[in-house]
Enzyme design. Sequence first.
Site, PDB file in Angstrom:
ATOM      1  CG  HIS A  56       3.467 -70.720  28.531  1.00 42.27           C
ATOM      2  ND1 HIS A  56       2.375 -71.378  28.019  1.00 42.27           N
ATOM      3  CD2 HIS A  56       3.932 -69.937  27.516  1.00 42.27           C
ATOM      4  CE1 HIS A  56       2.207 -71.038  26.748  1.00 42.27           C
ATOM      5  NE2 HIS A  56       3.135 -70.160  26.422  1.00 42.27           N
ATOM      6  CD  GLU A  57       6.178 -66.655  27.641  1.00 40.82           C
ATOM      7  OE1 GLU A  57       7.055 -66.719  26.765  1.00 40.82           O
ATOM      8  OE2 GLU A  57       4.961 -66.658  27.388  1.00 40.82           O
ATOM      9  CG  HIS A  60       7.666 -70.553  24.695  1.00 39.08           C
ATOM     10  ND1 HIS A  60       7.173 -71.358  23.709  1.00 39.08           N
ATOM     11  CD2 HIS A  60       6.596 -69.860  25.180  1.00 39.08           C
ATOM     12  CE1 HIS A  60       5.860 -71.170  23.608  1.00 39.08           C
ATOM     13  NE2 HIS A  60       5.488 -70.261  24.488  1.00 39.08           N
ATOM     14  CG  ASP A 169       2.710 -70.013  22.508  1.00 41.52           C
ATOM     15  OD1 ASP A 169       3.593 -69.189  22.243  1.00 41.52           O
ATOM     16  OD2 ASP A 169       2.443 -70.378  23.664  1.00 41.52           O
TER      17      ASP A 169
END
Lengths: 363, 363
Positions: A56-57, A60, A169
Amino acid sequence: MRSITIGKILGIKIELHYTFVLLLSIAFFLLLIFDPFHILNYGMLFFILFSSVLLHELFHSLVALLKGLKVEKISLLPIGGIAYTQKMPEKPVDELVIALAGPLFNFAIVIIILLIIHLFPNFGMPPSSIFSLESGMNIALLQYPLFALLWVNFILGIFNLFFPALPLDGGRVVRALLATKFGFVKATQIASNASSLLAIFLGLFGLLLGNLFIVIIAVFIFLGAKAEAQTASIKEVLQNLNFRSIIKKPLYAKPEETIQEIFLKMKRARKEYVLIKKQNNFHYLDLEMMAEIDKRLWKKVKAIRVAKKIVPLYSCKNAALALNTIHEQDVLALPVIVDNRIIGVVEEPELAKLYKFKKIEAA
Amino acid sequence: MRSITIGKILGIKIELHYTFVLLLSIAFFLLLIFDPFHILNYGMLFFILFSSVLLHELFHSLVALLKGLKVEKISLLPIGGIAYTQKMPEKPVDELVIALAGPLFNFAIVIIILLIIHLFPNFGMPPSSIFSLESGMNIALLQYPLFALLWVNFILGIFNLFFPALPLDGGRVVRALLATKFGFVKATQIASNASSLLAIFLGLFGLLLGNLFIVIIAVFIFLGAKAEAQTASIKEVLQNLNFRSIIKKPLYAKPEETIQEIFLKMKRARKEYVLIKKQNNFHYLDLEMMAEIDKRLWKKVKAIRVAKKIVPLYSCKNAALALNTIHEQDVLALPVIVDNRIIGVVEEPELAKLYKFKKIEAA
């Protein structure tokens, strides 16, 4: 020792925050005593959670890199991860796209797994009899990795995107939308206040349910929202501010001096740190670093051996960047270089004082 | 606004810490929404708990006063109270007696109630049928004030005395016993480390039970034990240390100057605070206090109207007392008076620096 670096991906440092390591050890300890037979199941769930948060990071970060922002590190906390960029996106639309990238990755995983289930109805899924027995998470479900992956990514995506509080987020999306109208700093203030309120409600909800985990998440969101507002305010006030007026004369030590000699020099000068110049590099040593060394070695050990190499500031135009660079290297002060020549040091407390004066003037 | 003063008893200020007020408001809010019919019962339980904790602390204070120690204030926190004395008892036996006084008061109440029950078997007690229905606390029991008083004082006395962790009374008893052998500072270090360990076990126990209240108490004990060790170390290192070498020239403002004028003066001098002398009194004003005043009034309002009166330091012999006095008055610095004449100011960060150097030297 605030965090442990575990590796580098795409040039981005991956760190485990010490609270992460602490909670992991406690959880492992509790499991070992009270439920050793399911330790592999929990281990698998943890691995799935850990890798989902990391990916997930990374998503980003990938979008941030594509938008031309340098990503410094990804820090993994017990309640999720944070990707640190060297500066905030200039355009609100960039922040919007970066914020959306993480949850969209989670939803992509969910969709892929649902497709797999659609194509191969019994592949990797628990029998429906388990669901009818109990609702929610259940040890038996952990034996099915694909199900755990589905569940973890669904929760991560939903909570991060639809709980509209900073520093999640969803909060970043709200801030980006507000920023198109109010500008970055004002938008952050509004979003931060709303987030604090949301965190209080989430905390009350957790207290009502008696759910410790929800209460902890609420506290993290509350503190995180306050920190975002503080950081935005510091950046706005100190941005493009010249800090030449607060530059001080540095205290130097020679590479061949012992720790004992340097300590006496520091005490006389009432300075908590010294700089050591060796060839063209700057090294830094402070009281805290010295206190960690056995005092019996002070008369023998040369300070250069325990000092750390630092990156100086190469301009004195942006006070926000200076403060950031000082925090990143975890030092009390940094030397300032102009035209290949050191003109002095800038200390953290002086920058903080500069911020206080400027903030009041701007109010 | 860290606490609210609610009154004075025996010359001791009684304060409610802001976390106390916050938790009380949250509890009231939750009750109003989810259980308004029992609000009077909970109110009574709260009143009994509040007055038992206050009397517990007053008994500590009474014995401290008898031992010749000045008690400054009693602060009430959500998990109990703290009585602050101006200095620590010199003799371990004094600390022992003071620590025992609180729980002994609770046990006296328990014994008196048990005697009343013995003499008048049905007076103020719930029918035994309630006990057979459910164990532990139960709304129905709250209708019986005498029972609630018995229960609250029993728990307060037992937990404070028999959980041997600082900053609880049991921990103080252990520290006093250790101090007869190791001296105060070493005893505090040993007791503090043992207390941290006990707090971790209590916290794990709370996590296992899923009991949020126990986890919160464990966190308070952990932080409290660390703070006791830190305070003891600061007192030992700075005790009887002369701080004349760190005295600085003060920045003065005139009583008739406006806030605007003083701000510019502070900015030029790079000082976050000023002293204002009026007749023989010192007044103090800092950036934080100024930021709270509407900027449109800065050109009109005289600074003396918003500055606060302070008590200066009347010697420069004891650095520990100086640091303590600075913290108590919540200022950044205090003027130092020797022979009826001001010789300068001593600032908190300089005292902290002095502590760091001396601590390393003493190691």
